[in-house]
Design an enzyme around this catalytic site. Structure first.
Site, PDB file in Angstrom:
ATOM      1  N   VAL A 175       9.779   3.591 -32.432  1.00 37.96           N
ATOM      2  CA  VAL A 175       8.437   3.910 -32.921  1.00 37.96           C
ATOM      3  C   VAL A 175       7.633   4.724 -31.909  1.00 37.96           C
ATOM      4  CG1 VAL A 175       6.258   2.902 -33.709  1.00 37.96           C
ATOM      5  CG2 VAL A 175       8.409   1.835 -34.353  1.00 37.96           C
ATOM      6  N   CYS A 176       7.780   4.427 -30.629  1.00 36.24           N
ATOM      7  CA  CYS A 176       6.909   4.994 -29.594  1.00 36.24           C
ATOM      8  C   CYS A 176       6.857   6.525 -29.557  1.00 36.24           C
ATOM      9  CB  CYS A 176       7.287   4.447 -28.221  1.00 36.24           C
ATOM     10  SG  CYS A 176       7.019   2.664 -28.082  1.00 36.24           S
ATOM     11  N   PRO A 177       7.990   7.231 -29.718  1.00 29.25           N
ATOM     12  CA  PRO A 177       7.881   8.695 -29.669  1.00 29.25           C
ATOM     13  C   PRO A 177       6.923   9.260 -30.711  1.00 29.25           C
ATOM     14  CG  PRO A 177      10.176   8.027 -29.506  1.00 29.25           C
ATOM     15  CD  PRO A 177       9.382   6.795 -29.840  1.00 29.25           C
TER      16      PRO A 177
END
Length: 197
Positions: free
Chosen positions: A49-51
């Site tokens: 999720v972070c990107p």
């Protein structure tokens, strides 16, 4: 416990800025009296999720800068991992092209001081230091004013990325109330004619 209306916890840590440069004593104090700071924590480099949200902040970076704010990200990964991630193409789950600072909180003290570490240290029955939970940051977002006071805080679980538009709205609301003395009712939006101080 909320940090809203409190001084933002200070720190000096290694950060990667401009997508490649390592700064050993990075601190938010450099922005005092000059800029608003949107300081956000994310769980892990190269996660699923972070990107998406790290890149979404970059896509709207000019909007934050036009409001007199800087964006700073932070995770418990090392500066070396940040550098590799910053060189990795989007097609390979990387964030190539991100220019705002990414802080490396390897000791996990910054996340702990901001109340977003997803677990805690304790001493077990044998007197040994142990950790319960996940030793990474939750998705914490903090808006810090020019005096170093936290004016907005939001924390959520790993699996749900942030809405960058909503964070921009909260920043605009903080600036509006501080510069005009006014209030922001439900669904308030900054008018185009408003001047940001």
């Amino acid at each position: 416990m909320t940090l809203v209306l409190k001084k933002a916890p200070t720190f000096k840590a290694v950060a990667v800025v401009n997508g490649k440069d390592v700064v050993k004593d990075f601190s938010l104090e450099q922005y005092l009296g000059q800029k608003y700071v949107v300081f956000f924590f994310y769980p892990k480099d190269f996660s699923g999720v972070c990107p998406s949200e790290v890149l979404a902040f970059q896509e709207r970076l000019a909007d934050f800068e036009n409001l007199g704010a800087v964006v700073v990200g932070c995770s418990t990964d090392s500066a070396e991992v940040h550098k590799v991630w910053l060189k990795t193409p989007h097609s390979e789950n990387g964030i190539q092209g991100v220019t705002y600072p990414l802080v490396a909180d390897e000791t996990k003290t910054i996340a702990a001081n901001y109340g977003v570490l997803a677990g805690e240290y304790f001493y077990d029955e044998e007197g040994k230091l142990a950790f319960e939970g996940s030793p990474i940051a939750l998705r914490g977002t903090f808006i810090i004013n020019k005096d170093g006071i936290i004016k907005y805080e939001s924390v959520n679980f790993f699996t749900a990325a942030r809405d960058i538009e909503a964070i921009l709205r909260e920043l605009e609301a903080v600036i509006h109330t501080e510069t005009t003395g006014g209030i922001c009712l439900a669904n308030w939006k900054k008018q185009k004619a408003e001047v940001v101080g």
